[in-house]
Design a protein around this motif. Sequence first.
Motif, PDB file in Angstrom:
ATOM      1  N   PHE A 242       0.819  -1.214   0.000  1.00 47.58           N
ATOM      2  CA  PHE A 242       0.000   0.000   0.000  1.00 47.58           C
ATOM      3  C   PHE A 242       0.857   1.270   0.000  1.00 47.58           C
ATOM      4  CE2 PHE A 242      -3.509  -2.827   1.438  1.00 47.58           C
ATOM      5  CZ  PHE A 242      -4.372  -2.543   0.375  1.00 47.58           C
ATOM      6  N   GLU A 246       0.178   4.031  -2.771  1.00 48.38           N
ATOM      7  CA  GLU A 246      -0.009   5.436  -2.396  1.00 48.38           C
ATOM      8  C   GLU A 246       0.880   6.349  -3.245  1.00 48.38           C
ATOM      9  OE1 GLU A 246      -1.001   7.465   1.820  1.00 48.38           O
ATOM     10  OE2 GLU A 246       0.934   6.432   1.724  1.00 48.38           O
ATOM     11  N   PRO A 249      -0.527   5.481  -7.606  1.00 47.33           N
ATOM     12  CA  PRO A 249      -1.892   4.947  -7.500  1.00 47.33           C
ATOM     13  C   PRO A 249      -2.460   4.410  -8.809  1.00 47.33           C
ATOM     14  CG  PRO A 249      -1.889   7.348  -7.345  1.00 47.33           C
ATOM     15  CD  PRO A 249      -0.470   6.927  -7.305  1.00 47.33           C
ATOM     16  N   ARG A 313     -12.052  -4.281   0.572  1.00 50.01           N
ATOM     17  CA  ARG A 313     -12.052  -2.912   0.055  1.00 50.01           C
ATOM     18  C   ARG A 313     -12.404  -1.931   1.161  1.00 50.01           C
ATOM     19  NH1 ARG A 313     -12.332  -1.550  -5.137  1.00 50.01           N
ATOM     20  NH2 ARG A 313     -13.973   0.020  -4.785  1.00 50.01           N
ATOM     21  N   LYS A 315     -11.982   2.678   2.221  1.00 49.32           N
ATOM     22  CA  LYS A 315     -11.579   4.023   1.780  1.00 49.32           C
ATOM     23  C   LYS A 315     -10.141   4.350   2.187  1.00 49.32           C
ATOM     24  CE  LYS A 315     -15.378   5.256  -0.270  1.00 49.32           C
ATOM     25  NZ  LYS A 315     -15.379   5.376  -1.755  1.00 49.32           N
ATOM     26  N   THR A 316      -9.683   3.772   3.293  1.00 48.65           N
ATOM     27  CA  THR A 316      -8.284   3.943   3.715  1.00 48.65           C
ATOM     28  C   THR A 316      -7.666   2.552   3.856  1.00 48.65           C
ATOM     29  OG1 THR A 316      -8.874   3.941   6.054  1.00 48.65           O
ATOM     30  CG2 THR A 316      -8.780   6.086   4.946  1.00 48.65           C
ATOM     31  N   TYR A 317      -6.349   2.488   3.801  1.00 46.66           N
ATOM     32  CA  TYR A 317      -5.745   1.157   3.760  1.00 46.66           C
ATOM     33  C   TYR A 317      -5.232   0.642   5.106  1.00 46.66           C
ATOM     34  CZ  TYR A 317      -1.172   3.551   3.284  1.00 46.66           C
ATOM     35  OH  TYR A 317      -0.061   4.330   3.476  1.00 46.66           O
ATOM     36  N   GLN A 358      -4.217  -2.519  -4.845  1.00 43.04           N
ATOM     37  CA  GLN A 358      -4.382  -1.442  -5.820  1.00 43.04           C
ATOM     38  C   GLN A 358      -5.394  -0.429  -5.314  1.00 43.04           C
ATOM     39  OE1 GLN A 358      -6.117  -2.983  -9.591  1.00 43.04           O
ATOM     40  NE2 GLN A 358      -6.478  -4.859  -8.445  1.00 43.04           N
ATOM     41  N   TYR A 359      -5.423   0.724  -5.984  1.00 37.86           N
ATOM     42  CA  TYR A 359      -6.437   1.740  -5.699  1.00 37.86           C
ATOM     43  C   TYR A 359      -7.384   1.733  -6.886  1.00 37.86           C
ATOM     44  CZ  TYR A 359      -8.607   6.106  -4.281  1.00 37.86           C
ATOM     45  OH  TYR A 359      -9.520   7.059  -3.879  1.00 37.86           O
ATOM     46  N   ARG A 360      -8.658   1.419  -6.628  1.00 39.28           N
ATOM     47  CA  ARG A 360      -9.578   1.185  -7.738  1.00 39.28           C
ATOM     48  C   ARG A 360     -10.975   1.659  -7.362  1.00 39.28           C
ATOM     49  NH1 ARG A 360     -12.145  -3.778  -9.939  1.00 39.28           N
ATOM     50  NH2 ARG A 360     -12.142  -3.586 -12.203  1.00 39.28           N
ATOM     51  N   ASN A 362     -12.102   4.492  -6.463  1.00 38.68           N
ATOM     52  CA  ASN A 362     -12.095   5.368  -5.279  1.00 38.68           C
ATOM     53  C   ASN A 362     -11.983   4.617  -3.958  1.00 38.68           C
ATOM     54  OD1 ASN A 362     -12.455   7.801  -6.824  1.00 38.68           O
ATOM     55  ND2 ASN A 362     -14.577   7.177  -7.113  1.00 38.68           N
ATOM     56  N   TYR A 364      -9.252   1.638  -1.722  1.00 33.15           N
ATOM     57  CA  TYR A 364      -8.096   0.734  -1.693  1.00 33.15           C
ATOM     58  C   TYR A 364      -8.616  -0.703  -1.673  1.00 33.15           C
ATOM     59  CZ  TYR A 364      -4.982   4.650  -0.796  1.00 33.15           C
ATOM     60  OH  TYR A 364      -4.274   5.821  -0.910  1.00 33.15           O
TER      61      TYR A 364
END
Length: 495
Positions: A242, A246, A249, A313, A315-317, A358-360, A362, A364
Amino acid sequence: MIDLVIEQLISKVIDSGLIQERDRIYCRNQILGLLKLDTFSEVIETETNLTIPQLLGQLIDDAVERQVITGALDEREQLDAHIMNVFLPSPSQLNDQFDQLYLEDPIKATDFFYSLSQTSNYIQTERIAKNIHFQTDTDYGKIDITINLSKPEKDPLQIKREREMKQTSGYPNCVLCKENEGYVGRVGHPARSNHRMIDLDLLGEGWLFQYSPYLYYNEHSIVLSKKHEPMEINRDTFKRLFAFVEQLPHYFIGSNADLPIVGGSILSHDHYQAGRYTFGMTDAKDAYTFDLVDFPEIEASVLNWPMSVIRLRAKTYDQLVEAGDLILTKWRQYSDPDVELIAYTDETPHNTITPIAQYRDNAYQLDLVLRNNRTNQEHPDGIFHPHQDVHHIKKENIGLIEVMGLAVLPPRLKTELAELKDYLLGDSDQIESYHQDWAEQIKLEIQSITEDNVDQVIQAQLASKFVRVLKNSGIFKSNDKGWEAFKRFTSSLNN
């Protein structure tokens, strides 16, 4: 003639933006020295349709003809890399350029480095173009098939040199070590004069970012530790993945598993693979969702995919790292004899995970592919590994790339599939014995095979066979018994 080729090569590199016209004489003189040429005739017209790799090939053929080098593969590749290194900035200059572009936009920075790695012929674009590649839709979504024809075959002289050479050097320690940057090469170790890497800080540790010389997908890259240490999947792995996402992205990043049979080809050096590509597994639908009671903000699901995959999944990792660590810790110890899943044989561990971050859309995302490397008498290569009936297509380890839905198949299949085509059309009865059952099965399934549809039939059948490879490698099978077993495991995560 050779003077013209040198100038054409330099002009091509100038056109790419890697060097400027002001650098022409310097670069020419460096190349003349490498080719052992002490005269030069001025060339006015340098237009050519030939590519950089094709022009390099002409220079190297000439050097072999004049006995500057032998025709051995390693000497050819060393000279190739030497010549292209003439055009490249030093590692520190390259990193400065990357960092400046990164401040504008991370995509600009990777676009620049990717283009440089192609122009420098570190990425073997000409060889990669030889690969056979196609996509086929299956019940699980798209599957990518690649028949790998890019790596050059070793000629008899090269094979002889490698046999005679006593490999006493431990430098570089392996092909992933940081000491490969700029390494001239030797018998049995690839030339890397034109190799450059980008410095990365992951959790305060020194890591490096490079592209793969033999891309299997768009912007296929490798992230490697500056330390030569064995691969290990743990909580820090998730944090590093992550930390990379970050910073870049627009890239996914994943790790091969850290055990033999289910792991990657180089377990001795900690590294990850990354890139800018959407695999079949990336777009896989949920088979079912479940709750992680300690992590209410995480969406958790099991994918409808031939292998056994948990998707998380958020919003923050930060919570994804903690949940990933929980699942990994539970999985390391988890057994379910009803589906032949056993975590340990005495002190030998069998369970591990292939993670992808990955970030996908909107959020993580962390995909955790459950792996087990146990063997038995029926399956000596691995219970959760390609079984004997698919070895005619692939018997090698199923690593990160295959897990995600891209089959990397052996070069022999180019000829063998052409023979299969003739066999299915009735134009020949020549076919490898290990494909015989498969060919007869295709004939039974597809009643009408014609010139118009035979290629499509073979591609669909090959993709179907690769799905079988993945199903063999999955822990929990896509049947009632398998789904019940998978739900037992996901339920155990809340205990």
